[in-house]
Design a protein around this motif. Structure first.
Motif, PDB file in Angstrom:
ATOM      1  N   LEU A   1       3.540   9.764 -13.575  1.00  0.00           N
ATOM      2  CA  LEU A   1       3.473  11.097 -12.974  1.00  0.00           C
ATOM      3  C   LEU A   1       2.761  11.094 -11.634  1.00  0.00           C
ATOM      4  O   LEU A   1       2.971  11.994 -10.811  1.00  0.00           O
ATOM      5  N   ASN A   2       1.932  10.087 -11.388  1.00  0.00           N
ATOM      6  CA  ASN A   2       1.197  10.018 -10.125  1.00  0.00           C
ATOM      7  C   ASN A   2       1.931   9.246  -9.030  1.00  0.00           C
ATOM      8  O   ASN A   2       1.503   9.276  -7.872  1.00  0.00           O
ATOM      9  N   ILE A   3       3.029   8.551  -9.377  1.00  0.00           N
ATOM     10  CA  ILE A   3       3.780   7.842  -8.342  1.00  0.00           C
ATOM     11  C   ILE A   3       5.201   8.380  -8.188  1.00  0.00           C
ATOM     12  O   ILE A   3       5.893   8.030  -7.229  1.00  0.00           O
ATOM     13  N   ALA A   4       5.645   9.231  -9.102  1.00  0.00           N
ATOM     14  CA  ALA A   4       7.012   9.752  -9.038  1.00  0.00           C
ATOM     15  C   ALA A   4       7.240  10.467  -7.712  1.00  0.00           C
ATOM     16  O   ALA A   4       6.358  11.155  -7.194  1.00  0.00           O
TER      17      ALA A   4
ATOM     18  N   LYS B   1      10.367  -0.760 -12.866  1.00  0.00           N
ATOM     19  CA  LYS B   1      11.253  -0.891 -11.699  1.00  0.00           C
ATOM     20  C   LYS B   1      10.552  -0.446 -10.425  1.00  0.00           C
ATOM     21  O   LYS B   1      10.621  -1.120  -9.392  1.00  0.00           O
ATOM     22  N   ASN B   2       9.853   0.690 -10.483  1.00  0.00           N
ATOM     23  CA  ASN B   2       9.220   1.235  -9.287  1.00  0.00           C
ATOM     24  C   ASN B   2       7.973   0.476  -8.872  1.00  0.00           C
ATOM     25  O   ASN B   2       7.683   0.356  -7.680  1.00  0.00           O
ATOM     26  N   VAL B   3       7.226  -0.037  -9.848  1.00  0.00           N
ATOM     27  CA  VAL B   3       5.949  -0.679  -9.529  1.00  0.00           C
ATOM     28  C   VAL B   3       6.099  -2.150  -9.188  1.00  0.00           C
ATOM     29  O   VAL B   3       5.458  -2.660  -8.267  1.00  0.00           O
ATOM     30  N   PHE B   4       6.980  -2.859  -9.905  1.00  0.00           N
ATOM     31  CA  PHE B   4       7.009  -4.314  -9.787  1.00  0.00           C
ATOM     32  C   PHE B   4       8.240  -4.887  -9.083  1.00  0.00           C
ATOM     33  O   PHE B   4       8.197  -6.038  -8.638  1.00  0.00           O
TER      34      PHE B   4
ATOM     35  N   ILE C   1      -2.842  -0.368  -6.529  1.00  0.00           N
ATOM     36  CA  ILE C   1      -2.242   0.087  -5.282  1.00  0.00           C
ATOM     37  C   ILE C   1      -0.729   0.177  -5.456  1.00  0.00           C
ATOM     38  O   ILE C   1      -0.105  -0.768  -5.929  1.00  0.00           O
ATOM     39  N   TYR C   2      -0.170   1.320  -5.084  1.00  0.00           N
ATOM     40  CA  TYR C   2       1.274   1.510  -5.170  1.00  0.00           C
ATOM     41  C   TYR C   2       1.838   1.718  -3.770  1.00  0.00           C
ATOM     42  O   TYR C   2       1.257   2.445  -2.953  1.00  0.00           O
ATOM     43  N   THR C   3       2.974   1.080  -3.486  1.00  0.00           N
ATOM     44  CA  THR C   3       3.654   1.251  -2.208  1.00  0.00           C
ATOM     45  C   THR C   3       5.066   1.757  -2.455  1.00  0.00           C
ATOM     46  O   THR C   3       5.823   1.146  -3.212  1.00  0.00           O
ATOM     47  N   ALA C   4       5.395   2.873  -1.834  1.00  0.00           N
ATOM     48  CA  ALA C   4       6.748   3.424  -1.919  1.00  0.00           C
ATOM     49  C   ALA C   4       7.575   2.871  -0.769  1.00  0.00           C
ATOM     50  O   ALA C   4       7.063   2.680   0.344  1.00  0.00           O
TER      51      ALA C   4
ATOM     52  N   VAL D   1       6.729   2.917   3.166  1.00  0.00           N
ATOM     53  CA  VAL D   1       6.516   4.192   3.846  1.00  0.00           C
ATOM     54  C   VAL D   1       5.243   4.913   3.398  1.00  0.00           C
ATOM     55  O   VAL D   1       4.772   5.824   4.079  1.00  0.00           O
ATOM     56  N   TYR D   2       4.691   4.508   2.258  1.00  0.00           N
ATOM     57  CA  TYR D   2       3.541   5.247   1.727  1.00  0.00           C
ATOM     58  C   TYR D   2       2.818   4.336   0.749  1.00  0.00           C
ATOM     59  O   TYR D   2       3.417   3.836  -0.200  1.00  0.00           O
TER      60      TYR D   2
END
Length: 226
Positions: free
Chosen positions: A121-124, A82-85, A1-4, A11-12
């Motif tokens: 590429l799927n979370i950028a 950086k983006n995931v953790f 699960i990824y959260t932006a 937000v997403y």
């Protein structure tokens, strides 16, 4: 699960796998897009172990000169961690955490490089609230990721560092700025050297072949120019 997150607020949220309708496996993404992003962000991704010492050294020198974290020197591995953790706070503690996690993942081979790139590429972020290559291909061109052309792929690579400001790449009528030509030819030349395209294809790359057809096109009409 990824959260932006935006300004510290979620937000997403979406899974980075088949349970998400927009998830796109690596082999369903145009090789032109894959290589364009890689040549723009981290051409040695599949060969290094998470770090590029020369780039990090140059970034550190620059940051010390301006007395702030202005240049990252980040590899795709570092961007992904950086983006995931981690949070977006730019401080020494977070940079050390980032380096440690990258080192663990890369040296212990906790996940294959291909899977790392697939997640990347799927979370950028590719625009305001546009996340992942499936949404990006649809948002800009009404296409699937497998259908992206050479120029469309290079364009998408160009906005990875500044996704919220994609309009700055265009004129008021939705055509690419002439200032983009140098970048397009640079990436095309790199793709030719990697034998992804021919020298002839690289020479013929044309920014006028980037024609917005998706929601992005309507935004030039429905919103005031900023």
């Amino acid at each position: 699960i990824y959260t932006a997150y935006e300004n510290g607020q979620p937000v997403y949220t979406f899974p980075v796998g088949p349970s998400w309708e927009n998830f796109t496996p690596l082999d369903s993404i145009s090789p032109l897009l894959q290589m364009s992003v890689m040549q723009s962000e981290d051409g040695a991704f599949f060969y290094h172990r998470g770090f590029l010492p020369d780039a990090m050294r140059e970034a550190l020198i620059h940051d010390l000169e301006v007395r702030k974290f202005a240049r990252g020197g980040s590899t795709i591995s570092m961007q992904l961690v950086k983006n995931v953790f981690l949070n977006r706070n730019k401080n020494i503690a977070r940079k050390l955490e980032e380096a440690l996690i990258v080192w663990l993942i890369e040296t212990e081979h906790l996940t294959p490089k291909a899977r790392m790139y697939e997640v990347y590429l799927n979370i950028a972020e590719w625009g305001p609230m546009v996340y992942g290559i499936h949404e990006a291909a649809s948002f800009y061109f009404n296409k699937r990721p497998s259908q992206l052309s050479l120029e469309e792929s290079i364009f998408l690579a160009s906005i990875v560092p500044k996704p919220k400001h994609f309009k700055n790449s265009f004129t008021a009528d939705g055509r690419l700025q002439e200032s983009q030509e140098g970048y397009f030819h640079l990436i095309a030349e790199r793709l030719a050297k990697k034998e992804v395209i021919t020298d002839a294809q690289a020479a013929q790359v044309n920014i006028n072949n980037v024609v917005l057809k998706g929601v992005a096109k309507s935004s030039f009409v429905s919103e005031s120019w900023q």
